[in-house]
Design a protein around this motif. Structure first.
Motif, mmCIF file in Angstrom:
data_model
loop_
_atom_site.group_PDB
_atom_site.id
_atom_site.type_symbol
_atom_site.label_atom_id
_atom_site.label_comp_id
_atom_site.label_asym_id
_atom_site.label_seq_id
_atom_site.Cartn_x
_atom_site.Cartn_y
_atom_site.Cartn_z
ATOM 1 N N TYR A 58 -2.272 -44.214 -23.845
ATOM 2 C CA TYR A 58 -1.477 -43.158 -24.481
ATOM 3 C C TYR A 58 -2.278 -42.531 -25.606
ATOM 4 N N HIS A 59 -2.320 -41.207 -25.637
ATOM 5 C CA HIS A 59 -3.025 -40.482 -26.691
ATOM 6 C C HIS A 59 -2.013 -39.724 -27.544
ATOM 7 N N LYS A 60 -2.143 -39.836 -28.840
ATOM 8 C CA LYS A 60 -1.151 -39.266 -29.752
ATOM 9 C C LYS A 60 -1.645 -38.018 -30.480
ATOM 10 N N LYS A 61 -2.906 -37.992 -30.874
ATOM 11 C CA LYS A 61 -3.414 -36.889 -31.697
ATOM 12 C C LYS A 61 -4.681 -36.322 -31.082
ATOM 13 N N ALA A 68 -1.212 -32.850 -23.290
ATOM 14 C CA ALA A 68 -1.723 -32.121 -22.126
ATOM 15 C C ALA A 68 -2.727 -32.972 -21.349
ATOM 16 N N PHE A 69 -3.568 -33.678 -22.062
ATOM 17 C CA PHE A 69 -4.544 -34.552 -21.399
ATOM 18 C C PHE A 69 -3.849 -35.672 -20.641
ATOM 19 N N ILE A 75 -1.133 -36.572 -13.456
ATOM 20 C CA ILE A 75 -1.043 -35.863 -12.175
ATOM 21 C C ILE A 75 -2.159 -36.318 -11.238
ATOM 22 N N LEU A 76 -3.364 -36.487 -11.783
ATOM 23 C CA LEU A 76 -4.484 -36.951 -10.952
ATOM 24 C C LEU A 76 -4.226 -38.350 -10.407
ATOM 25 N N VAL A 77 -3.882 -39.264 -11.298
ATOM 26 C CA VAL A 77 -3.641 -40.648 -10.878
ATOM 27 C C VAL A 77 -2.414 -40.723 -9.974
ATOM 28 N N GLY A 78 -1.364 -39.963 -10.331
ATOM 29 C CA GLY A 78 -0.154 -39.951 -9.511
ATOM 30 C C GLY A 78 -0.416 -39.432 -8.103
ATOM 31 N N SER A 79 -1.289 -38.429 -7.989
ATOM 32 C CA SER A 79 -1.634 -37.905 -6.669
ATOM 33 C C SER A 79 -2.337 -38.971 -5.835
ATOM 34 N N TYR A 80 -3.271 -39.660 -6.454
ATOM 35 C CA TYR A 80 -3.987 -40.737 -5.756
ATOM 36 C C TYR A 80 -3.013 -41.826 -5.296
ATOM 37 N N LEU A 81 -2.106 -42.222 -6.185
ATOM 38 C CA LEU A 81 -1.151 -43.279 -5.852
ATOM 39 C C LEU A 81 -0.180 -42.836 -4.758
#
Length: 387
Positions: A58-61, A68-69, A75-81
């Motif tokens: 998780y990125h906060k700042k 957005a990152f 989306i990339l990882v979800g597509s692969y899964l």
């Protein structure tokens, strides 16, 4: 890995894994992920249920860029899964994960469950984090509209929120299918019979319990004011606070209100530890800022406190909380935060705590409103219908 995730995500998935292949994509904070012992424990539990867990950082700042990152990576990882495991349903909890879910629905034709958990964009405004009408707010509301119009099922915590959404102009003639599944609790874990209750000891000081966050939505100063009033009635009363990440602020506010540190116990604990601690308390307290967005909120801790047989002091304007506390006689709901109202509430709370059978009554109310088993059955029905 946080206690909320373990109570409001994993407990559902654990039950659902008996009938469904679950792939869990989560975002973990660096401090939590650095806890190797806890990480190994959770990995073992998840694996034992046959759930495939993919934790991302998780990125906060900086806030917008970091979010957005995280979405892009999701989306990339979800597509692969999706391709690897032949996913048919994407179930997203709250708004930011739903951006990922909506993209996966569009890309792969998945069924989309929008588990909204509240009016998130309005919560940001009501909590003072965003100006109303700001670009961030308008963007979030634009996505909210897309979620509601695209979802194959919308899950809400309260009927009040469903009633509100059914009046949204853009949903007229395009109404999604709503399902109300309130915040459920693991009532096997949050159970006084599962933990030795030392509070039965007459020599033990009266303990008022506070569990969870102290920021943005929670009126912590008012909580401390009530505790000071309680101390006037019971001088040796204790305040037991379970909190992660807000200790500096808590100490600062305790000092501001001139509360003796010896009267306060502040600690961090895991999900099971929260249940053990609650069972040692005599009453719970939490005040949430009443606002438009809170019509859709159902505090997790209410079901957990009641499951442990602990009456609560809360406030009006937050989902169905006041109705449950007052009508079921398992607590009190403040209508305002004047000193007179607080003093009256403390007196009545002490009377309620001393009522014969109060612990059993709280437990029965929890079973009726907040049963995890019933929540799992409701989600299972959604999966069956969409699968």
């Amino acid at each position: 890995m946080e206690p909320l995730g373990q109570s409001q995500v994993w407990q559902y998935l654990s039950g659902l894994s008996a009938n469904h292949q679950i792939v869990l994509l989560s975002y973990e904070k660096a401090d939590d992920w650095a806890n190797e012992q806890e990480k190994s424990r959770i990995k073992e539990i998840v694996s034992s249920k046959g759930v495939i867990w993919i934790p991302l950082r998780y990125h906060k700042k900086p806030s917008a860029i970091a979010t957005a990152f995280d979405i892009f990576l999701g989306i990339l990882v979800g597509s692969y899964l999706t391709l690897k495991h032949r996913v048919k349903i994407v179930h997203a909890r709250s708004y930011v994960p739903s951006v990922i879910a909506l993209a996966l629905k569009k890309l792969f034709g998945l069924k989309f469950v929008f588990d909204m958990r509240g009016f998130w964009a309005d919560e940001r405004v009501d909590g003072g984090l965003w100006p109303k009408g700001s670009r961030l707010y308008r963007t979030a509301k634009w996505f909210e509209r897309r979620f509601l119009l695209s979802a194959d099922r919308v899950v809400s915590l309260t009927q009040a929120a469903v009633d509100e959404m059914q009046n949204f102009p853009y949903l007229q003639g395009r109404m999604p299918i709503f399902e109300v599944i309130t915040t459920c609790a693991d009532l096997d874990l949050f159970n006084p019979d599962a933990h030795e209750r030392s509070s039965q000891n007459d020599d033990k000081p009266f303990t008022l319990g506070y569990v969870g966050s102290v920021g943005v939505w929670y009126l912590f100063d008012e909580t401390l004011q009530c505790f000071k009033i309680l101390q006037k009635v019971i001088p040796d009363a204790r305040l037991h606070i379970l909190n992660r990440g807000g200790h500096a602020y808590i100490h600062e506010r305790l000092n501001y209100h001139q509360i003796d540190p010896e009267a306060v116990r502040l600690e961090v604990t895991d999900h099971a530890g929260v249940a053990r601690a609650m069972c040692q308390m005599d009453a719970g307290i939490f005040f949430i800022k009443p606002a438009y967005s809170k019509t859709a909120s159902a505090p997790t801790k209410l079901g957990e406190f009641l499951g442990c047989g602990i009456p609560c002091l809360g406030n009006v304007g937050v989902g169905d909380m006041a109705t449950i506390l007052e009508s079921e006689r398992v607590g009190l709901a403040l209508g305002d935060f004047s000193e007179v109202a607080m003093r009256d509430a403390i007196v009545r709370l002490l009377q309620l705590v001393r009522e014969p059978g109060i612990q059993q009554r709280c437990r029965q109310v929890a079973l009726r409103y907040f049963s995890l088993e019933q929540g799992v059955k409701a989600y299972d029905q959604i999966y069956q219908e969409l699968g």
